[in-house]
Design an enzyme around this catalytic site. Structure first.
Site, PDB file in Angstrom:
ATOM      1  N   GLU A 145      -2.510 -29.026 -21.597  1.00 15.52           N
ATOM      2  CA  GLU A 145      -2.517 -30.380 -22.157  1.00 15.52           C
ATOM      3  C   GLU A 145      -1.710 -30.479 -23.443  1.00 15.52           C
ATOM      4  O   GLU A 145      -0.976 -31.445 -23.650  1.00 15.52           O
ATOM      5  CB  GLU A 145      -3.960 -30.833 -22.429  1.00 15.52           C
ATOM      6  CG  GLU A 145      -4.036 -32.234 -23.011  1.00 15.52           C
ATOM      7  CD  GLU A 145      -5.448 -32.599 -23.459  1.00 15.52           C
ATOM      8  OE1 GLU A 145      -5.679 -33.786 -23.718  1.00 15.52           O
ATOM      9  OE2 GLU A 145      -6.291 -31.695 -23.557  1.00 15.52           O
ATOM     10  N   ASP A 146      -1.830 -29.478 -24.326  1.00 20.97           N
ATOM     11  CA  ASP A 146      -1.308 -29.623 -25.692  1.00 20.97           C
ATOM     12  C   ASP A 146      -0.108 -28.737 -26.023  1.00 20.97           C
ATOM     13  O   ASP A 146       0.376 -28.777 -27.152  1.00 20.97           O
ATOM     14  CB  ASP A 146      -2.429 -29.318 -26.701  1.00 20.97           C
ATOM     15  CG  ASP A 146      -3.547 -30.345 -26.642  1.00 20.97           C
ATOM     16  OD1 ASP A 146      -3.272 -31.483 -26.231  1.00 20.97           O
ATOM     17  OD2 ASP A 146      -4.695 -30.010 -26.986  1.00 20.97           O
TER      18      ASP A 146
END
Length: 706
Positions: A76-77
């Site tokens: 996700e990051d």
């Protein structure tokens, strides 16, 4: 932040055969991917995944789950992808990390339709691999522990989501310690003054009484030693949120709340559990109604323990839980015990529940929901309630959520039994169908041929299964009648805004509301599952907003026969916006009551007199009198200010009666004319906020004639 070697050491305490190289590789990979990223607190971002992994080691979870925790934010990051994780760590870990990523992106506190869709995705992820949820819960726990660095509005949003979704989910999975900590951390954000007040009172209590926990622990250990039992006794004060919730439920102040201490007795065998129970009850007096045997009747998540509450030292009530070491492991980690390791091998705990079977049992009834509202209702009922165990006359056990009624019991046995129910006996005594069942009660259902479910049952039952069966039966039995009534309701509502309910208009509204066709829309209109205002608002929201005309008080109720009149019962004083039911009287028309009015009990055996009613949607005039019970300070000008406050809320005082006059306070009953239940809430809120109002409540006089 702990380093890789310290994390591996934590895993080795319960799994000496851990793949240290794999964990070390994941640690290095995650650290590299998150390099240059920081949390709101200013710490390196990677400190968060490491802390999540450390939390999971407390539950003695397998290597794959620990590695997933270290990598759970990489997809996700960071620049890392699913393919990258799969190449580096294999399919199993990549699937777990991807599952956590998808959960992170779900907005579980969004609008109801979106929330229902996202809950379905949540349960789908749980059914694939429950370890995804375990990582997500640990992730939320660490975020709540460090929430102070976030913006206040973000703190409130996360805390509410934690209180409503993640804490109950942890409890349903059997991880009670995590539920309690999540609740308390959220409580610290949502109501810091209340939490601080409880902590201050605890400190004062300890100063006055000394270390009560140590004294009671010693007392219990002495009694067990006398009985020849080897046991570990653990005492603790309950969490501030747990105490606050008890205060709210019991409507008691802290000084009157007695069972604020809990003790666990961990023994060697199941037989020792009952021997320890005997020793405790022989020494201290048991509190009636506070005994639960979850060993003979385990919870669905595998939880086993004996619960009892006794009057201990100095008359203080203490809760005692008695279990074996194996039971304790499941009680601490719940469904997660399935993956727990001990001495390098998967722990063979005979009480641990198979996660696949648990999630199947949990979700088996969700699929019967036909709408998003029904699905969310099922989720909340099945996920977030404790259970009670009742018996059939033949001794078979029926598990129900807390708050269930004999009708729920009947539908839990079979839909046919529920549909034909006419009464119930609890422990051989005839009781109303809305009676709340308690643990250990024996329930006998009385049935009759030709009996069909009534619309009022929807508000009586507590289980999703019963609600779905009743709705389905009502729709099938009365569909034609409902369609006819729905068409008339639609005609009146559309004419009110100067439109006609053409087939095309109704079909368009049905499509926008997610219904199958026009007939389904009309049937739901007629059965009060949908209001005519909602249908019109779907097509003509601007017109609905402009129509502010008040509803004629003589036509405020929908569901009466032509020419039939109605009046409000004095005992419960129903208001627009509340669930209501009518009782017919010869020569007096229909008397309407709130659905929970105790005066209805005397009509339980007269079903032909019951009329299914609901309030007309729209603006009601302020002509509905409600009695408020007020206790106010006896000072100059206080009564005048209270009257002014009521007037400022556009409510009229129609009567005022003093019940008690003391030198320092007055207690009085104030009759106020109101529009609806929202108007009532605004008036009560304004009064409650006044510093000279000691207490306020809605006065219900069951002694008054309906």
């Amino acid at each position: 932040m702990i380093d890789a070697s310290d994390l591996i050491a934590l895993v080795r305490t319960y799994n000496p055969k851990t793949d240290a190289a794999l964990i070390g590789k994941a640690y290095a990979y995650g650290q590299r991917m998150h390099d240059g990223q920081f949390r709101h607190s200013g710490e390196p971002y990677f400190s968060h995944p490491v802390a999540v992994a450390a939390i999971l080691t407390e539950m003695k979870l397998d290597d794959a789950t620990i590695v997933t925790a270290l990598l759970h934010d990489t997809i996700e990051d960071t620049r890392s992808t699913y393919s990258d994780v799969k190449f580096e760590f294999g399919v199993e870990i990549a699937e777990l990390v991807d599952g956590v990523t998808k959960l992170t992106n779900l907005q579980l506190s969004s609008t109801e339709s979106k929330q229902a869709e996202n809950f379905r995705k949540l349960f789908m992820a749980m059914s694939k691999d429950l370890r995804v949820i375990l990582v997500k819960l640990a992730d939320r726990l660490h975020n709540m522990r460090t929430i102070r660095s976030m913006r206040p509005e973000k703190q409130a949003q996360k805390a509410r989501e934690t209180m409503d979704i993640f804490a109950p989910l942890a409890g349903r999975m059997g991880m009670q310690w995590m539920r309690e900590e999540l609740e308390d951390l959220a409580f610290r954000v949502l109501n810091p003054e209340a939490r601080a007040s409880i902590i201050r009172r605890f400190i004062t209590l300890q100063r006055e009484t000394g270390d009560v926990i140590q004294k009671i622990t010693a007392d219990i250990e002495l009694e067990l030693e006398k009985a020849g039992l080897q046991a570990e006794v653990i005492g603790r004060a309950k969490k501030p949120y747990s105490i606050w919730r008890k205060m709210q439920e019991k409507e008691q102040g802290f000084s009157r709340l007695s069972d604020i201490y809990g003790f666990r007795i961990i023994v060697g065998t199941e037989a020792d559990c009952y021997a320890a129970l005997g020793a405790i009850h022989q020494r201290w007096r048991a509190v009636p109604g506070r005994f639960k045997d979850y060993i003979s009747q385990p919870k669905s998540n595998g939880y086993r323990s004996i619960h009892t509450t006794v009057s201990g030292r100095d008359g203080k009530r203490v809760e005692v839980q008695i279990r074996t070491r194996e039971m304790h492991e499941v009680a601490e980690t719940g469904v997660a015990a399935h993956w727990s390791y001990r001495d390098g091998v998967r722990s063979e705990n005979r009480f641990a529940v198979d996660p696949a079977r648990w999630i199947s049992t949990l979700t088996e009834r969700f699929e019967v929901a036909e709408t998003n509202d029904e699905f969310l209702e099922h989720v909340k009922l099945e996920m977030y309630q404790d259970q009670v165990f009742c018996f059939t006359p033949k001794g078979e056990v029926v598990k129900l959520p807390r708050g269930a009624t004999p009708l729920d019991f009947a539908y839990a046995i079979h839909t046919r039994i529920g549909d034909s129910c006419v009464g119930a006996k609890v422990d051989t005594i005839r009781v109303p169908l809305w009676t709340r069942l308690k643990n250990g009660q024996s329930v006998e259902i009385l049935t009759a041929e030709g009996q069909r479910p009534q619309a009022t049952w929807i508000d009586i039952v507590a289980t999703g299964r019963a609600k779905a069966a009743i709705r389905r039966s009502l729709r099938e039995e009365d569909r034609e009648r409902f369609i006819k009534l729905g068409r008339e309701l639609a005609r009146v509502a559309f004419e009110h805004v100067g439109k006609k309910p053409t087939d095309k208009a109704l079909g368009t509204a049905a499509r926008h509301l997610g219904l199958e066709d026009t007939e389904e829309l009309l049937a739901r209109l007629g059965s009060a599952e949908l209001t005519a205002r909602e249908v019109v608002n779907t097509l003509y929201p601007e017109l609905v907003a402009k129509k502010g005309d008040e509803i004629d008080a003589a036509r405020a109720v929908v569901g009466l026969e032509p020419g039939q009149t109605f009046s409000r019962a004095n005992c419960c004083q129903p208001l627009p916006g509340e669930r209501i039911v009518g009782i017919t009287y010869r020569g007096r028309g229909v008397m309407i009551h709130t659905i929970d009015c105790r005066a209805l009990q005397e009509f339980e055996d007269q079903p032909k007199r019951w009329v299914d009613l609901h309030w007309h949607s729209g603006n009601h005039p302020a002509v509905h009198a409600v009695s408020l019970d007020l206790t106010i300070a006896n000072d100059a000008g206080v009564l005048g200010r209270i009257c002014t406050l009521i007037g400022e809320q556009r409510a009229n005082i129609s009567n005022l009666q003093f019940l008690d006059r003391k030198p320092d306070f007055y207690r009085l009953i104030v009759d106020v004319d109101l529009r609806d239940v929202e108007h009532l809430h605004s008036v009560m809120l304004a009064l409650e906020a006044d510093s000279d109002v000691a207490s306020i409540s809605r006065h219900r006089d069951l002694g008054r004639k309906p």
